[in-house]
Design a protein around this motif. Structure first.
Motif, PDB file in Angstrom:
ATOM      1  N   ARG B 473      47.264  25.636  66.213  1.00 57.03           N
ATOM      2  CA  ARG B 473      46.015  25.676  66.971  1.00 57.03           C
ATOM      3  C   ARG B 473      45.249  26.911  66.572  1.00 57.03           C
ATOM      4  NH1 ARG B 473      46.645  20.771  67.433  1.00 57.03           N
ATOM      5  NH2 ARG B 473      47.437  19.846  69.352  1.00 57.03           N
ATOM      6  N   VAL B 474      44.044  26.726  66.041  1.00 56.39           N
ATOM      7  CA  VAL B 474      43.186  27.846  65.662  1.00 56.39           C
ATOM      8  C   VAL B 474      41.766  27.501  66.097  1.00 56.39           C
ATOM      9  CG1 VAL B 474      44.627  28.607  63.721  1.00 56.39           C
ATOM     10  CG2 VAL B 474      42.851  26.895  63.339  1.00 56.39           C
ATOM     11  N   PRO B 475      40.861  28.493  66.119  1.00 53.71           N
ATOM     12  CA  PRO B 475      39.502  28.194  66.577  1.00 53.71           C
ATOM     13  C   PRO B 475      38.917  26.984  65.853  1.00 53.71           C
ATOM     14  CG  PRO B 475      39.759  30.553  66.286  1.00 53.71           C
ATOM     15  CD  PRO B 475      41.030  29.922  65.802  1.00 53.71           C
ATOM     16  N   GLN B 476      38.250  26.116  66.601  1.00 52.76           N
ATOM     17  CA  GLN B 476      37.601  24.907  66.082  1.00 52.76           C
ATOM     18  C   GLN B 476      38.576  23.879  65.526  1.00 52.76           C
ATOM     19  OE1 GLN B 476      34.248  24.397  66.613  1.00 52.76           O
ATOM     20  NE2 GLN B 476      34.502  26.294  67.764  1.00 52.76           N
ATOM     21  N   SER B 477      39.841  23.961  65.924  1.00 51.69           N
ATOM     22  CA  SER B 477      40.792  22.994  65.383  1.00 51.69           C
ATOM     23  C   SER B 477      41.888  22.642  66.380  1.00 51.69           C
ATOM     24  CB  SER B 477      41.414  23.539  64.095  1.00 51.69           C
ATOM     25  OG  SER B 477      42.437  22.681  63.660  1.00 51.69           O
ATOM     26  N   CYS B 478      41.793  21.442  66.929  1.00 51.50           N
ATOM     27  CA  CYS B 478      42.820  20.920  67.834  1.00 51.50           C
ATOM     28  C   CYS B 478      42.690  19.409  67.739  1.00 51.50           C
ATOM     29  CB  CYS B 478      42.574  21.422  69.257  1.00 51.50           C
ATOM     30  SG  CYS B 478      43.731  20.793  70.484  1.00 51.50           S
ATOM     31  N   SER B 479      43.087  18.887  66.570  1.00 53.31           N
ATOM     32  CA  SER B 479      42.710  17.515  66.236  1.00 53.31           C
ATOM     33  C   SER B 479      43.530  16.459  66.971  1.00 53.31           C
ATOM     34  CB  SER B 479      42.847  17.302  64.731  1.00 53.31           C
ATOM     35  OG  SER B 479      44.203  17.451  64.370  1.00 53.31           O
ATOM     36  N   CYS B 480      44.611  16.854  67.613  1.00 53.17           N
ATOM     37  CA  CYS B 480      45.418  15.817  68.260  1.00 53.17           C
ATOM     38  C   CYS B 480      46.171  16.374  69.469  1.00 53.17           C
ATOM     39  CB  CYS B 480      46.398  15.194  67.272  1.00 53.17           C
ATOM     40  SG  CYS B 480      47.502  16.346  66.468  1.00 53.17           S
TER      41      CYS B 480
END
Lengths: 480, 480
Positions: B473-480
């Protein structure tokens, strides 16, 4: 060369009381022991302190000579942390050794490290667990609640051994997710403090989209099991249910396991039984001694041992949902027509407790619930009947607790899974990542989730799961 | 009696490939094996499939007779999950056994359980780890990333052994908290979906007040250590930092340990060294075989082994912050006046990497940083000088990684702690729970936090910590 450049000093930690009692130093040696005062008493010739540092269930006996002089010189009180330097000698009491402090010996010393105020809430007299919850920073200094934390640690350690022996990989699915596994909407929303309240446009989301705390890691765990064959995890899960019972927490720990090449729900029930029996057997064979020794009530100890026996001493019955409804109506609700359950009704917690606690007097598996009661990812039962549609799932029901485990085979076929998602009106585009696992090299698999605090409460003989987790989180309560 | 009331069926799980290779069945027995096809090749007389189920680093060799017939009858492809029933025989290859499938044997069978589409992204040719991050649901089917998950599981298991041997209790501090341990304001806010956006009045908070995800469990861990003597935890922590580097995650796992009767920072550095050396030694003595065997690049294996050796083969130097500044100015910044650090400046990551990677060529402890650089709970250094005020803390610095561990002695005296909180303008009333531990039976204590993904990346020879956690999990990324 620099003045103080040196390699890391080999400074040791002071030994714990657990270590001293398990690996006793040579008799008569001079020793320093540290701990909290649990109790003080004295006769004319000798004084006695029970000293505990929380490293195990035992207190170390400190015997002091010239008690009146010692008590006059040091204002000793229950709850203080003290350091005592004295002689380590063989004891005639219940322990093999005791520490003797003699004020006339020049090498002996006693010092108060941390004093207590008049309002120190933990006293020798027993308080109820409910009362102790008012003192979150002190309640684990009591024998029983301290022991519950060590018990939790022991059970977690045994879980690791068990899953290692079964070729499982321990994994960490994410806690922040953009999916809702259960579809129940009882989620907590997560946003950075900076972005909070800025409104719902994409650039105002820290993660680029709304994100939540996980209610179950199952979907991600399935992904990992499909790569590793067998995967398990023990992680926090979060549910924003507004319920305040003795078996619900807003933040709780869930043990979840997922395994491949499984297509029969009875493979999962057999595995679940093996797991719970392994842990219980370890407790009965010694790992539970700390817990049993920290209970003051013989009645408590009897209840705990009876629970362990009832888990271990027979094979657990398995019935279907349909059979459970039939038994409840025929026996529990006999003569009470208005209580009769219809096929399709929920089996409620009182029914579960009756089935396990009274009817079977054993943990019991209930399999093949109605499809309408269960989430989208469960396949049809092996004995599927279209007029009474059921799915390949199971719950493990315990006396006193009700549901401990919920599990199922997972639908592993792409077309069937997609059709079910559509039939339920789910947004399957957001779930493309989950569906993708069925598109390439899919494998029949299944798994379960176990509420870890419920297991600990049952095996540890506690009534309320708030007492088996150090800082319980429930609605309207997050004091620190 | 009910029709199907029965005790739990003893249905077994199909054996893993790990189990089969470690506990080989009798030669020539008929056996069913399951897994994904990693590669297929054939000559005129025989075909070969590498079959892997992810349970360990090895593939099972499946040899098939009449390859042209078999390949015509079954559309075998890399990535499919298949089940093969054949003869388990002794092998002349690199493994002791292989599975032989002969289409002419009536008992033998091969079946495709899960097919792959044309767009299956994991192919035999090597992809970069960065490229594989685009396929979160498949990347752990590759040898190296699958092995990293098993590696993580092994290291966690060894941690449990280590802390058990040192009389620590594993505990679970809360992840939802109303306190900010570091005071840095980089927190995530948590609110129930139902209450979100309702505005900031008390009844609109699920927990009755604003609540956050923990940035460090230290404050709660201190409470528990003061009850148990020694406590540790391995839990997720969350930081809403907008930084995207190869060593930062918004959700990461932190190993934290807290121990009583500690008043010297060198007790903590010695313990930290012991911990990291224990894990590394276990890896070098066999627990790291799976990892080493899954690397295709000899260069990678060489780097990993060199790292393990450099950790184990000497004692680690310890320098103070003041000495570190002096070394950096005298050696690293020699002749570059404008780069000179002033006393009080931060030691940056490039300095750290230089100190550990170049100057000392070893992990190195830096102790006694300026008070102004550190949080409120650290006591003054033993060699405190009022013109250069420092606190009793340390960082462990590794080559390539920089900071792995940060720790300190904790101020255990009520008055001193309160004074420091007031001096920093903190709202000490909200922290009354934490202060209370110093009011009753306080004990000198200290501890540290270790970024678990950084440890795994360093010991496992990975450049980016996104590749040692399954769903980063990083900024602008939580795809699922």
């Amino acid at each position: 060369m620099l003045r103080s450049l040196h390699t890391a000093a080999r400074t040791n930690l002071a030994p714990t009381i657990k270590h001293l009692l398990e690996n006793p130093p040579t008799a008569s040696s001079l020793l320093t022991c540290n701990g909290h005062i649990k109790s003080i008493r004295h006769s004319k010739n000798a004084g006695f302190i029970d000293l505990s540092d929380g490293s195990n269930q035992h207190s170390l006996s400190v015997v002091f000579k010239s008690p009146l002089d010692v008590l006059a010189a040091h204002q000793l009180k229950v709850g203080q942390s003290i350091s005592v330097k004295g002689s380590w000698i063989e004891s005639k009491g219940s322990q093999d050794y005791e520490l003797v402090f003699n004020p006339l010996e020049p090498d002996h010393a006693i010092s108060i490290i941390g004093d207590v105020g008049e309002d120190y809430p933990i006293q020798k007299k027993l308080s109820t667990f409910q009362h102790l919850r008012n003192f979150p920073t002190f309640r684990h200094r009591t024998a029983t609640l301290g022991s519950m934390l060590r018990f939790r640690s022991v059970v977690e350690s045994k879980l690791m051994d068990f899953f290692n022996s079964q070729d499982f990989t321990k994994v960490v699915p994410p806690l922040i997710t953009s999916s809702d596994c259960e579809g129940a909407g009882e989620q907590f929303k997560v946003e950075s403090l900076t972005n909070s309240g800025k409104g719902d446009s994409e650039e105002n989301y820290f993660f680029g989209k709304p994100s939540y705390l996980t209610v179950s890691t199952q979907l991600h765990l399935e992904v990992l099991a499909l790569s590793l064959n067998r995967a398990w995890t023990l992680t926090p899960c979060f549910r924003a249910e507004v319920s305040n019972t003795n078996r619900h927490l807003s933040e709780f720990w869930m043990l979840e396991a997922e395994m491949c090449y499984v297509d029969d729900v009875h493979q999962l029930t057999a595995f679940s039984e093996k797991l719970v029996k392994y842990i219980t057997n370890e407790l009965r064979n010694g790992a539970g001694e700390d817990l049993l020794n920290s209970r003051f009530s013989r009645e408590d100890v009897k209840i705990i041992k009876a629970r362990w026996d009832s888990i271990l001493d027979k094979e657990w019955p398995t019935i279907t949902y349909t059979e459970a409804i039939e038994i409840i109506n025929r026996v529990m609700n006999k003569g009470r027509l208005k209580n009769r359950l219809q096929w399709g009704d929920s089996i409620q917690t009182p029914h579960e407790k009756w089935l396990a606690g009274v009817h079977f007097n054993s943990p019991v598996f209930i399999t093949d619930y109605p499809a309408s009661e269960k989430p989208f990812y469960m396949p049809k039962s092996k004995n599927y009947e279209s007029e009474r549609p059921t799915v390949a799932c199971y719950d493990l029901i315990l006396p006193e607790i009700g549901e401990l485990i919920g599990g199922s085979v997972r639908e592993h076929r792409y077309d069937e899974l997609l059709a079910e998602m559509k039939a339920r009106g789910m947004n399957h585009e957001d779930m493309e990542w989950y569906l993708s696992t069925r598109a390439h090299g899919s494998v029949p698999h299944g798994g379960f989730g176990l509420g870890f605090e419920r297991l600990l409460a049952y095996l540890g003989g506690m009534e309320n799961i708030k007492d088996v987790i150090p800082f319980p989180r429930v609605p309207q309560s997050c004091s620190c």
